[in-house]
Design an enzyme around this catalytic site. Structure first.
Site: not given
Length: 1240
Positions: A1100-1101
């Site tokens: 997850v960025c």
């Protein structure tokens, strides 16, 4: 006392000195026994004055210098006191010598500058005598010591202080063009003045005065940087420390715009032009970027004449070596200062306190880290800090070299002197190091920083104490030097390395871009010009100091000692002092920068072609120590540090990797120097490389996804880069039979474990958590995840490049675009070009590793176990479709080689993977079970291979196709082998997070209190949104509150509409000072990437998590205000959006353009298919444990929405993909969804 001005060298101060002087009135007995005659000093002064006046006009040289030499000659002719047999003559000779010296010193105190003499006539004469190489014009040490006996007042002490300062000022500003002779004169003078205890004590006093002026508390970065820079200019040692060659990055960046102006062939008005051959013209601005540039620019053919340039480099490194040795001698003499009236260790305490204060004043040099080194050019100049670092490192040489060579004297070095409790007991030496993240993942507290600040302020009082060393609680000098060298490696050496590396890379990229543009403007026919000479100047000046042989050797030995020391701590695990830390692990005291700096320095040395520097260190011991670090993930928790170790291992095994200076031989092999070949052979010959390295690297590969406390704006960490490096290491190890057998053993164990897990699942027995098959299977699974991300991302970027190229091909339409639109498209085009090539190179390396492993009969068995089997089959089919399917035309870019793209080679590699595994019935079955299985697609690949004369590959693929089709036609598809799912696949909490939670944490009370408040607030003032259009849900582990599962429903009117997306969240030790870790579990077992910010492997960025580049500090994690609630709302509002394609960096500028709209429409259609398949249908079939009720309720409520949206979604799929592929697949999936919904 060292904190007070020096007046007289005699014990007891000025009063005692005056008394001693009056006592020197002598009574001489006449030999005949006549009455005594009293001789007074004034009588001798009158006698000496008469003698000087009589001889001045005849034999003495003119001027003050001549008189000084005449007095010294008389002093030297006096008989030695030891040769006299009675007391009276001895006392008379002593008095005569003192009066001669006092006469010579006359005028020093009242000397003033005039028109011709900057320092005054008498002082100038003294400086000339000090700098003279030898008799008769040189000032002898005994005469200098006698002169200093006249220092009996504040004025004379200040005068001699000016003399000392004048000697040091003689070094600067030094331009190196004067050669060795000019520098040696200053070296001689410095040696003479620091060899005298009185002047050395005066130097200690001056450093004490400096210490009081340095900042003692935290300051804003700009103010702290200004203070450090001011000190670097005014310090008494500044002229010596500033004899440096390292370039000023700021000056280079300011002048850099003129470096490339002439690449089009015309001359530059800014002076930045250069000729392809012969003499090079260097811009005027560039000539001032380093004091050493004149040494190179004076050459007639620089840099084309390699011989001349090499000679200049040798001269420069020799000069820098002399400067470093001079500073080392000054430091060594200060440490051993034994002036009368001073307690033992006083000089040492002054030196260490001054070094600590300078290091603390320059801590902001580390602010940008490695990633943003050029964005934070703060603190003292690199040259100043490098010279000082060289002196500190030279102090470590005796014990570092002694221990590594197994000298008996240093056998107990690690246990006796290098105790990690020093970090707690001597925090006043370490500055902000007490706030750094430690190797165990803990962060220093503000209270610890406050305590360190108080100790720094007390340091001033300690220096004024009767025994400064005792007041400061000094450890052994070896301990002090060891830990001080760590600080200087961190604030001095490594920031300079990072700045140089980033600066040179930046300039090289600008050069290659400018050269490519010039070649394109010339129609591609022009010969590429060589780099501008300024690039060579930046390299030669900086490398001469960074890799000055003496300093480099000292730094290499010290870095190896640090790594060995840390490995010893990991294996012996001694407990820290009871007052040093509440943690049970000594690694909770050691800053992570200690290991990362050591590994990064050794990597830099090898990458610069200096492998021979490691010849003096025991490679076997180093390898064992590095592997030990990798084998202790529960103690060394920082993957930022582990990444540095992996990079070091790679360059040790393959020094030729990624070095453009290498040339290719006739047989295609990279050329290695003898030192590099010896290094590789030494590494492969160690038992650590043959037995322990492989499993350690596999474990690291799987752990690369989650980094506690990561800040991508500062930390130069990328999991794909680290994994790519592990791929390369394993490829190197595979060439060695002993290492290859080790890999086979782990693969065999994994295959057996996977078979046991499948049998347990079939029998209804709970299997162990994690990836079925254990270590090797987890490693291969991560490799497949990387391949799917890198391969698809690079191909999508190639498609974007092709779009822009097609648009630019219509010159009239391109010219008709608005200037800002054209500029945005050009910037997008450039950005995709920069990234595509790198990602494609990583993808090819990853695919090569998979082919290497799957081609081995023993290892191939691991690929035939779930979940690897299904994931590998999907990868083969999906990428064959991208390469030969309907969209392959979008990959035909103008210059594919620029992006490391060779469609034919990639096709052959993918076919190799499919055919190597296609020999096994399990893989054939998995192919037919994949929804993407299409015999027509495989036949297209066979036809293309035949057309390109790759007949062997075509025949092999045709055989696989025939066998797969036979399985399908016999009715066994999806019926013979029903894939068993282990507990890890069936929705258990993320296995890596569970492993982290199982590690000992220490005091978690702060974390648990904060979590309790946050979770209570989710039901109160920060209630989560729950609605049919969009909702967020949170579940907490009853036994482990730091393990949380979140579910976000896809918002209305987005490609995610109706889907449920499951995230696992772990709150690591240190929370809330560090953000939580988060992973997406809804990925179709690694098949689906749902967003530019949501990877197929679950990453997850998000800037709040430190995994995405934040625009400002407000968007990053704030321990006092950020929370899980904020993370979930940010994801729902910024990631699950209507047009997620534009979340990709550099793509936002394409919003509203024809190219952007077309790509976004296709992107959304693929996301809709993934959402229906994996976030709807898969959950309806197998809801995760604990979420069954939520899944049933959610889809029951939205049953009508799916029915009403089906027609629109199908029309959008047909419009986005004219080939009909998305439409056909959407029809099939939608039909299954409707059937499942009807059953609710």
């Amino acid at each position: 006392m060292l904190g007070q001005p020096v007046i007289c060298p005699a014990a007891g101060g000025a009063a005692a000195a005056a008394a001693n002087l009056s006592a020197l009135r002598l009574t001489c007995l006449v030999p005949s026994g006549s009455p005594a005659a009293r001789i007074r000093p004034s009588d001798l002064d009158l006698l000496l004055g008469t003698w000087l006046a009589r001889t001045a006009a005849t034999t003495a040289p003119a001027g003050r210098a001549g008189q000084l030499l005449q007095l010294q000659a008389a002093f030297s002719r006096s008989p030695a006191v030891s040769e006299l047999h009675s007391e009276a003559p001895r006392r008379l000779v002593l008095l005569l010598g003192l009066r001669l010296a006092a006469r010579a010193a006359v005028g020093i105190e009242d000397d003033e500058e005039d028109l011709f003499y900057e320092t005054g006539r008498t002082t100038q004469a003294l400086l000339q005598a000090l700098a003279a190489p030898g008799p008769p014009r040189a000032l002898s040490p005994p005469f200098l010591a006698a002169m200093l006996c006249s220092c009996t007042s504040q004025g004379s002490a200040a005068a001699w202080g000016r003399v000392l300062g004048s000697v040091l000022k003689g070094f600067g500003p030094y331009k190196f063009t004067g050669g060795v002779t000019e520098l040696e004169q200053h070296m001689v003078a410095l040696d003479r003045v620091t060899g005298d205890q009185v002047l050395l004590r005066q130097l200690a006093h001056m450093l004490c005065q400096e210490l009081l002026t340095l900042p003692q508390g935290p300051l804003p970065p700009a103010a702290a940087s200004a203070a450090a820079q001011a000190h670097a200019k005014r310090s008494v040692l500044a002229p010596l420390l500033c004899v440096a060659a390292a370039v000023d990055p700021l000056a280079v960046l300011r002048a850099g715009s003129g470096f490339f102006e002439s690449l089009g062939g015309g001359s530059s008005g800014g002076g930045g032009g250069y000729a392809p051959s012969g003499a090079a013209k260097v811009s005027a601005a560039a000539a001032g970027m380093s004091p050493a540039t004149g040494l190179f620019t004076c050459l007639r053919s620089y840099p084309s004449n390699a011989g001349e340039a090499d000679g200049a480099r040798r001269i420069l490194t020799a000069l820098l070596g002399r400067v470093g040795e001079a500073m080392h001698q000054v430091a060594k003499r200060l440490a051993g200062l034994k002036a009368a009236g001073l307690p033992a260790g006083s000089g040492r305490e002054v030196l260490l306190s001054w070094l600590a204060a300078v290091a603390a004043a320059n801590e902001m040099r580390c602010k940008g880290g490695e990633y943003s080194a050029l964005q934070h050019l703060l603190g003292a100049p690199d040259g100043f800090m490098l010279t000082l670092t060289a002196a500190v490192l030279r102090l470590t040489k005796p014990f570092a070299s002694g221990y590594l060579t197994e000298h008996p004297k240093f056998g107990d070095l690690l246990t006796k002197h290098l105790n990690p409790s020093y970090y707690a007991s001597h925090s006043h030496r370490l500055g902000s190091a007490v706030l750094e993240t430690t190797l165990s993942g803990q962060r220093g507290s503000p209270a610890a920083a406050g305590a360190a600040g108080q100790q720094q302020q007390q340091q001033q009082q300690w220096l004024l104490a009767a025994d400064p060393a005792a007041a400061a609680g000094a450890a052994s000098f070896i301990s002090e030097v060891f830990f001080m060298a760590q600080r200087y490696l961190h604030v001095g050496l490594m920031p300079a390395v990072h700045r140089y590396t980033k600066l040179y890379s930046h300039l090289w990229e600008r050069y290659t871009t400018a050269a490519a543009d010039a070649a394109a403007a010339a129609g591609g026919s022009a010969q590429r010009l060589p780099p501008p000479p300024e690039l060579s100047l930046v390299h030669d000046c900086s490398i001469a100091q960074l890799l000055q042989p003496d300093m480099a050797a000292d730094a290499v030995q010290f870095a190896v000692l640090e790594i060995v020391w840390l490995a010893d701590l990991l294996t012996s695990k001694p407990q820290p002092d009871k007052n040093s830390s509440s943690s049970s692990s000594v690694l909770s005291l050691v800053p992570e920068s200690v290991l990362s700096d050591a590994a990064a320095w050794l990597t830099f040395v090898i990458q610069q072609g200096q492998s021979e520097q490691l010849a003096a260190v025991p490679i076997g011991l180093l390898m064992r120590s590095l592997v030990t670090v990798l084998e202790h993930p529960s103690e060394v928790r920082s993957l930022l540090v582990v990444a540095k170790v992996v990079q070091l291992l790679l360059v040790m095994l393959a020094p030729q990797v990624n070095l453009e200076r290498r040339t290719r031989g006739a047989l295609g092999r990279s050329n290695l120097s003898p030192g590099e070949m010896a290094l590789v052979a030494s590494v492969l010959g160690t038992s650590a490389a043959q037995q322990q390295l492989v499993p350690a690297l596999m474990r690291v590969y799987g752990q690369a996804d989650f980094v506690v406390g990561l800040d991508v704006d500062r930390d130069d960490y990328d999991k794909f880069t680290m994994r790519h490096q592990i791929d390369q290491i394993l490829e190197e190890l595979w060439r060695d039979e002993r290492c290859r057998e080790c890999i086979r053993q782990h693969a065999t164990a994994s295959a057996a474990a996977a078979a046991a897990a499948a049998a347990a699942a079939g029998a209804g027995t709970a299997a162990a958590g994690g990836v079925p098959g254990g270590l090797f299977a987890g490693f291969v699974s991560a490799v497949l995840n990387d391949l799917m991300y890198l391969f698809k991302d690079s191909l999508e970027r190639l498609a974007d490049i092709k779009q822009i190229e097609d648009s630019k091909a219509d010159a009239a339409a391109w010219a008709a675009l608005a200037e800002d639109v054209r500029a945005d498209k050009e910037a997008f085009y450039r950005g995709q070009q920069r990234t595509a090539g790198g990602f494609m190179a990583l993808a090819r390396t990853t695919l090569e590793l998979l082919n290497t492993l799957s081609g081995d009969a023993v290892i191939a068995r691991t690929f035939l176990q779930q979940p690897l089997l299904g994931k590998t089959a999907y990868a083969a089919l999906h990428f064959l479709e991208l390469l030969v399917g309907p969209r392959c035309q979008s990959l035909q870019v103008a210059n594919p080689g620029r992006y490391n793209f060779d469609c034919q080679a990639l096709l052959l590699s993918m076919v190799q993977l499919a055919t190597q595994l296609g020999k096994h019935a399990e893989f054939l079955q998995a192919l037919t079970e994949e929804s993407e299985f299409d015999p027509k697609l495989l036949q297209t690949a066979v036809d293309l291979l035949n057309a390109s004369h790759a007949y062997a590959a075509a025949d092999s693929l045709a055989a696989v196709l025939a066998a797969a089709v036979a399985r399908t036609s016999s009715g066994r598809r999806a019926k013979q082998i029903k894939r068993q799912r282990t507990s890890a696949e069936a929705g258990a909490f993320n296995s890596q997070f569970s492993a982290m939670a199982a590690q000992p944490e220490g005091d978690a009370s702060q974390k648990l209190r904060r979590l309790g408040r946050e979770l209570r607030d989710l039901r109160g003032k920060t209630r989560l949104p729950v609605a049919a259009a969009a909702a967020c849900y949170v579940r907490q582990d009853a036994e482990r509150p730091d393990k949380v599962r979140c579910v976000i429903s896809g918002p209305q009117d987005t490609p995610y509409e109706g889907g449920l997306f499951v995230f696992d969240v772990y709150f690591p030790p240190g929370y809330p000072n560090v953000p939580p870790l988060m992973v997406l579990e809804t990925t179709g077992e690694g098949r689906a990437r749902f967003n530019p910010n949501l990877y197929a492997d679950g990453k997850v960025c998000l800037s709040l998590l430190g995994t995405w580049h934040g625009g400002d500090e407000a968007s990053k994690w704030n321990p006092s205000s950020s929370s899980l609630f904020q993370i979930l709302l940010s994801m729902q509002g910024m990631i699950f959006v209507e047009d997620p394609y534009f979340n990709e960096p550099n793509v936002e500028r394409m919003r509203g353009t024809s190219e952007g709209n077309i790509t976004s429409m296709r992107y959304n259609a693929e996301l809709r298919l993934h959402t229906l398949r994996w976030a709807v249908l898969e959950l309806l079939k197998k809801p995760p444990p604990g979420l069954e009720e939520l899944v049933q309720h959610h889809f029951r409520v939205l049953r009508g929405v799916f029915a009403s949206r089906a027609g629109r979604w199908l029309r959008e799929a047909a419009q986005a993909d004219p080939t009909g592929t998305f439409y056909r697949r959407m029809v099939k999936v939608m039909g299954e969804v409707v059937e499942r919904l009807a059953e609710l």
